[in-house]
Design an enzyme around this catalytic site. Structure first.
Site, PDB file in Angstrom:
ATOM      1  N   GLN A  75     -14.616   3.586  -7.129  1.00 57.24           N
ATOM      2  CA  GLN A  75     -13.993   2.457  -6.437  1.00 57.24           C
ATOM      3  C   GLN A  75     -12.523   2.754  -6.197  1.00 57.24           C
ATOM      4  OE1 GLN A  75     -15.586  -1.549  -8.239  1.00 57.24           O
ATOM      5  NE2 GLN A  75     -15.517  -0.022  -9.852  1.00 57.24           N
ATOM      6  N   ASN A  76     -12.058   3.824  -6.787  1.00 58.75           N
ATOM      7  CA  ASN A  76     -10.638   4.168  -6.704  1.00 58.75           C
ATOM      8  C   ASN A  76     -10.322   4.841  -5.378  1.00 58.75           C
ATOM      9  OD1 ASN A  76     -10.503   3.183  -9.283  1.00 58.75           O
ATOM     10  ND2 ASN A  76     -10.646   5.196 -10.267  1.00 58.75           N
ATOM     11  N   VAL A  77      -9.107   4.627  -4.929  1.00 62.10           N
ATOM     12  CA  VAL A  77      -8.706   5.139  -3.605  1.00 62.10           C
ATOM     13  C   VAL A  77      -7.638   6.221  -3.739  1.00 62.10           C
ATOM     14  CG1 VAL A  77      -9.289   2.962  -2.490  1.00 62.10           C
ATOM     15  CG2 VAL A  77      -6.967   3.288  -3.378  1.00 62.10           C
ATOM     16  N   ASP A  78      -7.388   6.646  -5.001  1.00 57.14           N
ATOM     17  CA  ASP A  78      -6.240   7.525  -5.281  1.00 57.14           C
ATOM     18  C   ASP A  78      -6.534   9.021  -5.132  1.00 57.14           C
ATOM     19  OD1 ASP A  78      -6.828   6.549  -8.721  1.00 57.14           O
ATOM     20  OD2 ASP A  78      -7.697   8.261  -7.645  1.00 57.14           O
TER      21      ASP A  78
ATOM     22  N   CYS B  81      -5.462   3.573  13.107  1.00 56.98           N
ATOM     23  CA  CYS B  81      -5.012   2.480  13.981  1.00 56.98           C
ATOM     24  C   CYS B  81      -5.903   1.257  13.735  1.00 56.98           C
ATOM     25  CB  CYS B  81      -5.125   2.918  15.444  1.00 56.98           C
ATOM     26  SG  CYS B  81      -4.744   1.596  16.600  1.00 56.98           S
TER      27      CYS B  81
ATOM     28  N   ARG C 216       1.841   1.794  -3.557  1.00 60.41           N
ATOM     29  CA  ARG C 216       0.707   2.344  -4.331  1.00 60.41           C
ATOM     30  C   ARG C 216       0.435   3.777  -3.926  1.00 60.41           C
ATOM     31  NH1 ARG C 216      -4.232  -1.156  -3.503  1.00 60.41           N
ATOM     32  NH2 ARG C 216      -5.153   0.389  -4.888  1.00 60.41           N
TER      33      ARG C 216
ATOM     34  N   TYR D  34       0.830  -1.215   0.000  1.00 60.54           N
ATOM     35  CA  TYR D  34       0.000   0.000   0.000  1.00 60.54           C
ATOM     36  C   TYR D  34       0.859   1.258   0.000  1.00 60.54           C
ATOM     37  CZ  TYR D  34      -4.512  -2.224   0.089  1.00 60.54           C
ATOM     38  OH  TYR D  34      -5.625  -2.933  -0.291  1.00 60.54           O
TER      39      TYR D  34
ATOM     40  N   SER E 172     -13.985  -3.294 -14.360  1.00 59.46           N
ATOM     41  CA  SER E 172     -14.266  -4.642 -14.874  1.00 59.46           C
ATOM     42  C   SER E 172     -15.610  -5.152 -14.360  1.00 59.46           C
ATOM     43  CB  SER E 172     -13.148  -5.606 -14.449  1.00 59.46           C
ATOM     44  OG  SER E 172     -13.008  -5.561 -13.028  1.00 59.46           O
TER      45      SER E 172
ATOM     46  N   HIS F 100     -14.791   2.581  -1.772  1.00 56.62           N
ATOM     47  CA  HIS F 100     -13.763   1.694  -1.205  1.00 56.62           C
ATOM     48  C   HIS F 100     -12.727   2.446  -0.392  1.00 56.62           C
ATOM     49  CE1 HIS F 100     -14.759  -1.361  -4.623  1.00 56.62           C
ATOM     50  NE2 HIS F 100     -15.689  -1.300  -3.710  1.00 56.62           N
TER      51      HIS F 100
END
Ligand code: BV8
Length: 250
Positions: free
Chosen positions: A106-109, A132, A71, A68, A196, A124
């Protein structure tokens, strides 16, 4: 590209409420690897179930944290591409005519937010905030790579910080779920872009929209389980197709 975008573009131009679902394909042209396709697909180098689950983190917090953090750095170095910018422009077009626009990602960026999209629902979670794993309390992290992995939590001795993403087997945030469901039920047009369409419940919102009479559009580089079911399936790169759809839908 000789895509016929006239009909979907007209549907967008006439829509009062638009919902967009995005996946990793929208950030691919920003250099962030996708999960299941392409040369640099993340899952090809890693098995999702060894990394994107709470069990994996409990079993091997160092490896999961390293993945992570790698990323997270790629996300930080990335810049929004034409697809992100076109979606932010579409939101402004809808707002200018008193319409509604909801961006489910859905992207976490966080690239949608950096492209100045406003109504973004992170289904997401995100990769920039860490908390924590024992207490759930937020933890300060450096922008650059973590000096040590896993990252000790300041809130509980022996515990570590985890990314604020939704792992497989974890429930999506309640607020995100209800916002997505409400928007999907009320929209005239639902667009699935760069995904997808295999991860649920995110992949199910298009069915909620279609059941309520919405027109459905898919923009994707490769065929998906949706391609035969949507009203318009536009095969191509999001950064190339979206600007064509948006420029004349104002
Ligand atoms: C839950 C975390 C319950 C952060 C992710 C069987 C059937 C149905 C469901 C299930 C099932 N078995 C298990 C489940 C549930 C499971 C699931 O759906 N599994 C799938 C794999 C079958 N879902 C869950 O576990 C969810 N939680 O159900 O909880 C619950 C309820 C109450 C209490 C407790 C539990 C949680 C799902 C979230 C998982 N987290 N990510 C992170 O690490 O990033 S999912 C992960 O996949 C990412 O979020 C990613 O966004 C998501 C979907 O992938 P895509 O975005 O679509 O990316 P992909 O690479 O697959 O596709 C990219 C597409 O873009 C490709 O098609 C490609 O052609 C295209 N493309 C590439 N370049 C371009 C392009 N398109 C256009 N332009 C380009 N340039």
């Amino acid at each position: 590209m000789n895509l016929n975008v006239d009909a979907p573009r007209r549907a967008i131009a006439e829509a009062r409420s638009v919902v967009v679902l995005t996946g990793a394909g929208v950030s691919a042209e920003s250099g962030i690897p996708t999960f299941r396709g392409g040369m640099e697909a993340l899952w090809k180098s890693f098995d999702p179930l060894t990394l994107a689950t709470p069990e994996a983190f409990a079993r091997d917090p160092k490896t999961v944290t390293e993945w992570y953090d790698w990323r997270r750095q790629k996300c930080r170095e990335a810049v929004p591409n034409a697809a992100h910018l076109a979606l932010a422009a579409l939101e402004r077009v809808l707002a200018a005519r008193g319409g509604r626009f909801t961006l489910l990602t859905q992207n976490v960026d966080r690239l949608h937010q950096r492209a100045r999209s406003r109504n973004v629902v992170e289904l997401h979670g995100n990769i920039v905030e860490w908390r924590c794993a024992a207490t759930g309390r937020g933890g300060e992290i450096p922008e650059g790579p973590f000096p040590e992995r896993p990252v000790p939590s300041p809130h509980r001795a022996g515990a570590f910080l985890r990314p604020s993403v939704v792992w497989f087997g974890e429930a999506l945030p309640e607020a995100a779920l209800s916002a997505a469901f409400e928007a999907a039920q009320a929209c005239d047009v639902f667009m699935s872009i760069g995904t997808s369409a295999v991860v649920y419940p995110a992949a199910g919102f298009i069915d909620v929209a279609a059941a309520n009479g919405a027109k459905t559009i898919e923009i994707n580089r490769d065929p998906t389980p949706l391609s035969q079911r949507v009203d318009w399936s536009l095969m191509g790169k999001a950064g190339e197709v979206l600007p064509k759809l948006v420029e004349q839908s104002s």
